[in-house]
Design an enzyme around this catalytic site. Structure first.
Site, PDB file in Angstrom:
ATOM      1  N   TYR A  12      -2.236  -8.564  -8.266  1.00 18.34           N
ATOM      2  CA  TYR A  12      -0.929  -8.342  -7.639  1.00 18.34           C
ATOM      3  C   TYR A  12      -1.052  -8.327  -6.111  1.00 18.34           C
ATOM      4  O   TYR A  12      -0.248  -8.947  -5.419  1.00 18.34           O
ATOM      5  CB  TYR A  12      -0.294  -7.050  -8.146  1.00 18.34           C
ATOM      6  CG  TYR A  12      -0.041  -7.049  -9.633  1.00 18.34           C
ATOM      7  CD1 TYR A  12       0.402  -8.182 -10.308  1.00 18.34           C
ATOM      8  CD2 TYR A  12      -0.254  -5.900 -10.393  1.00 18.34           C
ATOM      9  CE1 TYR A  12       0.623  -8.177 -11.673  1.00 18.34           C
ATOM     10  CE2 TYR A  12      -0.022  -5.894 -11.765  1.00 18.34           C
ATOM     11  CZ  TYR A  12       0.410  -7.035 -12.402  1.00 18.34           C
ATOM     12  OH  TYR A  12       0.638  -7.023 -13.744  1.00 18.34           O
ATOM     13  N   GLU A  70       5.030  -1.717 -12.173  1.00 20.21           N
ATOM     14  CA  GLU A  70       4.161  -0.538 -12.161  1.00 20.21           C
ATOM     15  C   GLU A  70       2.903  -0.892 -12.924  1.00 20.21           C
ATOM     16  O   GLU A  70       2.929  -1.712 -13.845  1.00 20.21           O
ATOM     17  CB  GLU A  70       4.856   0.676 -12.764  1.00 20.21           C
ATOM     18  CG  GLU A  70       5.106   0.558 -14.230  1.00 20.21           C
ATOM     19  CD  GLU A  70       6.506   0.961 -14.647  1.00 20.21           C
ATOM     20  OE1 GLU A  70       6.709   1.003 -15.858  1.00 20.21           O
ATOM     21  OE2 GLU A  70       7.372   1.210 -13.817  1.00 20.21           O
TER      22      GLU A  70
END
Length: 150
Positions: free
Chosen positions: A114, A102
């Site tokens: 990411y 997260e």
């Protein structure tokens, strides 16, 4: 640059860096508890200088990137990629087939990193992170195929 496994004897500098990286850091007991069992934690070093760290969690064939951080003087130099690469390599070596994380919606640099490495947004967790102004959403991201980035 080299990587060292974090343990009860060498984790304090990484814990202090974790405190610098977050407005609401973990307490020392929480950080220390992430050095054993299903957790794995490493630090990235240049000589005696700590550049970054990460903490991962393995449950069966699923991994979670619990925390990752770079020292302020190491930011903007492309060092987040080798740090993430090391985490992904550790996951592969452990037989992990998917990774979750997260990230704050405001952390655009991390989100770019990411996505570049194959993570996809799965959902948004509303009001997940505390801020000085209230709460901030989190993106839940998943890497389902560890062969994407090798």
């Amino acid at each position: 640059m080299n990587f060292q496994l974090l343990n009860g004897d060498n984790y304090l500098p990484a814990y202090e860096l974790q405190r610098q990286c977050h407005q609401y850091p973990w307490c020392q007991e929480t950080f220390a508890s992430c050095l054993e069992g299903q957790y794995f934690a490493w630090q990235m070093m240049q000589g005696q200088q700590l550049l970054g760290f990460y903490v991962g969690l393995q449950v069966l064939d699923e991994g979670t990137l619990m925390d990752i951080g770079l020292a302020p003087q190491a930011r903007g130099k492309g060092l987040s990629q080798p740090l993430l690469d090391h985490f992904l390599m550790q996951c592969r070596d452990k037989g992990i087939s998917e990774i979750w994380l997260e990230v704050r919606v405001s952390n655009q640099g991390a989100i770019y990193l990411y996505r570049k490495n194959g993570f996809q947004v799965i959902e948004t967790r509303k009001n997940y992170y505390p801020t000085e102004q209230g709460r901030e959403d989190a993106l839940i991201m998943k890497l389902a195929d560890l062969t994407i980035k090798s």
